[in-house]
Design an enzyme around this catalytic site. Structure first.
Site, PDB file in Angstrom:
ATOM      1  N   LYS A  39      35.493   6.969 100.747  1.00  0.00           N
ATOM      2  CA  LYS A  39      36.671   6.976 101.621  1.00  0.00           C
ATOM      3  C   LYS A  39      36.338   6.591 103.058  1.00  0.00           C
ATOM      4  O   LYS A  39      37.173   6.046 103.771  1.00  0.00           O
ATOM      5  CB  LYS A  39      37.345   8.338 101.580  1.00  0.00           C
ATOM      6  CG  LYS A  39      37.958   8.616 100.211  1.00  0.00           C
ATOM      7  CD  LYS A  39      39.201   9.449 100.312  1.00  0.00           C
ATOM      8  CE  LYS A  39      39.967   9.455  99.003  1.00  0.00           C
ATOM      9  NZ  LYS A  39      39.210  10.117  97.902  1.00  0.00           N
TER      10      LYS A  39
ATOM     11  N   GLU B 219      47.120  11.519 105.867  1.00  0.00           N
ATOM     12  CA  GLU B 219      47.491  12.541 104.910  1.00  0.00           C
ATOM     13  C   GLU B 219      46.249  12.870 104.099  1.00  0.00           C
ATOM     14  O   GLU B 219      45.315  12.074 104.021  1.00  0.00           O
ATOM     15  CB  GLU B 219      48.579  12.019 103.971  1.00  0.00           C
ATOM     16  CG  GLU B 219      48.059  11.181 102.799  1.00  0.00           C
ATOM     17  CD  GLU B 219      47.390   9.875 103.197  1.00  0.00           C
ATOM     18  OE1 GLU B 219      47.723   9.345 104.274  1.00  0.00           O
ATOM     19  OE2 GLU B 219      46.516   9.399 102.441  1.00  0.00           O
TER      20      GLU B 219
ATOM     21  N   SER C 201      31.845   7.253  92.962  1.00  0.00           N
ATOM     22  CA  SER C 201      32.692   7.246  94.162  1.00  0.00           C
ATOM     23  C   SER C 201      32.347   8.355  95.151  1.00  0.00           C
ATOM     24  O   SER C 201      32.559   8.203  96.352  1.00  0.00           O
ATOM     25  CB  SER C 201      34.157   7.371  93.747  1.00  0.00           C
ATOM     26  OG  SER C 201      34.348   8.513  92.930  1.00  0.00           O
TER      27      SER C 201
HETATM   28  C1  LIG Z   1      39.727  10.303  96.653  1.00  0.00           C
HETATM   29  C2  LIG Z   1      38.656  10.094  95.676  1.00  0.00           C
HETATM   30  C3  LIG Z   1      38.850   9.310  94.521  1.00  0.00           C
HETATM   31  C4  LIG Z   1      40.180   8.733  94.128  1.00  0.00           C
HETATM   32  O1  LIG Z   1      40.730   7.838  95.035  1.00  0.00           O
HETATM   33  P1  LIG Z   1      40.785   6.285  94.777  1.00  0.00           P
HETATM   34  O2  LIG Z   1      41.643   5.778  95.876  1.00  0.00           O
HETATM   35  O3  LIG Z   1      41.349   6.048  93.426  1.00  0.00           O
HETATM   36  O4  LIG Z   1      39.385   5.786  94.864  1.00  0.00           O
HETATM   37  C5  LIG Z   1      37.775   9.108  93.676  1.00  0.00           C
HETATM   38  N1  LIG Z   1      36.574   9.652  93.922  1.00  0.00           N
HETATM   39  C6  LIG Z   1      36.345  10.419  95.020  1.00  0.00           C
HETATM   40  C7  LIG Z   1      34.995  10.997  95.220  1.00  0.00           C
HETATM   41  C8  LIG Z   1      37.374  10.665  95.920  1.00  0.00           C
HETATM   42  O5  LIG Z   1      37.143  11.436  96.989  1.00  0.00           O
END
Ligand SMILES: *Cc1c(COP(=O)(O)O)cnc(C)c1O
Length: 411
Positions: free
Chosen positions: A108, A130, A396
């Site tokens: 993010k 948000e 992610s």
């Molecule tokens: C917020 C988040 C996601 C999901 O958000 P996307 O916009 O679909 O990437 C996935 N993995 C992590 C670690 C997150 O913090």
């Protein structure tokens, strides 16, 4: 599961235009999806943002500043880790793109620092954002502190209770956390409130949106800022193995980490792309947040995409053990990629994701975020059906933030 693009000339054309950048079109449409469904008062602000992207994002000056922040502060490039013990267990060659090692613990931050830099050039006085699970709130709070911008984050009352450590982190980083007591008191209501704030002062306020959703140009802006994931991973795969992966897998909430990994690979037709949505506790409406797999088309938060809604068009509550995947909409580029068949989308439930999380901890010494564990489980399932392949997985984020949830679940 089809591996190939659904080969019609129209789909070929849509894919070609996604790759060459002529989609989204001037109305922000990705084929039938996307667009800009907002109150009249917001149209000038969105046009200013679009204009600002055109003016700044391709200049050497902006790119240099962003590159510097990504390198010196976020910690990019993030590693591409081989995962040999997972590979042995699955009968595959497994590579992890380590967004969990980025500053603040997830992908993010790529988006937050990029948008904050752009906001600064647009001359705004304050940022609103948000957050649901708090990850985007923390990333935005950190980016705003880094750049000296005042920040207010809207967060639902229920999420504030569930995610107390992230609320403290945001406040410590100098951000005002605003409690949303309206609507469903979770992410959906928080987005509504952030938009309301922005409508009241669209000139001096910048809305820092956290996923590849929302009205045009946000899905494009977020995709461009997250594309660093796929660009790096592609170059790293080639540098280390001399080959591209057979498949790339990522989890899909709003879709930002997945589009960041996938978009730079769209033209590599030998690479299969697989997005994994949260199956929660089951297939009934309200028990999951698998928007592309179970949803129908509709408008949410300013764009036309797939949506979890009932027969009357009422947006439905969702469930996932991972708060970051718990959203009833999905970005319009994913809706198009599914329609034309360039990306396949699968569903993994809470239990299978938790099992993959435990396996990754024990075999690789990496605690993934619960969101990322959905991608791991989806990749594992695919590996069992397709033995001996080279698999690239988007990690992610890291799982430290999930300890309060994990503490209640079996090891
Ligand atoms: C917020 C988040 C996601 C999901 O958000 P996307 O916009 O679909 O990437 C996935 N993995 C992590 C670690 C997150 O913090």
């Amino acid at each position: 599961m089809p591996v190939e693009l659904i080969e019609t000339p129209q789909n070929e054309d849509l894919l070609r235009r996604l790759i060459d950048g002529s989609l989204p079109d001037q109305f922000g449409r990705y084929g039938m999806f996307g667009g800009r469904f907002v109150p009249e008062t917001l149209v000038p602000a969105l046009e200013r943002l679009e204009q600002g992207m055109r003016e700044h994002m391709d200049t050497e000056d902006f790119r240099e500043e962003l590159r510097g922040q990504l390198h010196n502060w976020v910690g990019r490039p993030t590693p591409l880790s081989p995962a040999p013990r997972l590979g042995d267990a699955w009968g595959a060659e497994v590579w992890l793109k380590r967004e969990d090692l980025a500053h603040t613990g997830a992908h993010k931050i790529n988006n937050s620092i990029g948008q904050a830099l752009l906001a600064k050039r647009l001359g705004v006085k304050r940022i609103v954002a948000e957050t649901g699970a708090g990850q985007h709130g923390v990333a935005s709070a950190a980016a705003c502190a880094r750049l000296g911008l005042p920040c207010r984050v809207y967060m639902g009352e229920i999420d504030i209770e569930r995610q107390a450590p992230n609320v403290d982190r945001m406040r410590r980083l100098g951000t005002e956390v605003f409690t949303v007591t309206t609507g469903d008191r979770t992410l959906r209501a928080a987005i509504d409130e952030a938009i309301r704030d922005w409508v009241s002062d669209p000139k001096d306020t910048y809305y820092l949106l956290g996923s590849a959703i929302g009205p045009h140009p946000y899905p494009l802006l977020v995709q461009r800022l997250q594309a660093v994931i796929g660009e790096e991973a592609r170059a790293q795969m080639l540098a280390v193995t001399g080959e591209l992966p057979d498949i790339a897998v990522a989890c899909v909430g709003g879709g930002s980490n997945a589009i960041g990994l996938f978009h730079p690979l769209l033209g590599d037709r030998s690479i299969q792309l697989l997005g994994i949505e949260a199956g929660g506790r089951g297939n009934a409406l309200g028990e999951h947040s698998a928007t592309l797999s179970h949803g129908t088309p509709g408008v949410l938060h300013g764009n036309y995409s797939m949506l979890l809604q009932d027969a009357n068009g009422q947006v439905q509550e969702t469930h996932s053990v991972s708060a970051g995947l718990d959203y009833p909409g999905v970005g319009p580029e994913h809706a198009l990629l599914k329609t034309i068949g360039r990306v396949q989308y699968g569903v993994i439930g809470d239990d299978e994701a938790l099992d993959a999380l435990n396996e990754c901890c024990r075999l690789e010494g990496i605690l993934p975020a619960l969101e990322s564990a959905h991608a791991l489980a989806g990749a594992r399932r695919w590996a069992r059906e397709n033995p001996g392949k080279r698999i690239l997985i988007g990690m992610s984020g890291r799982g430290d933030k999930d300890m309060p949830t994990l503490r209640t679940l079996p090891i």
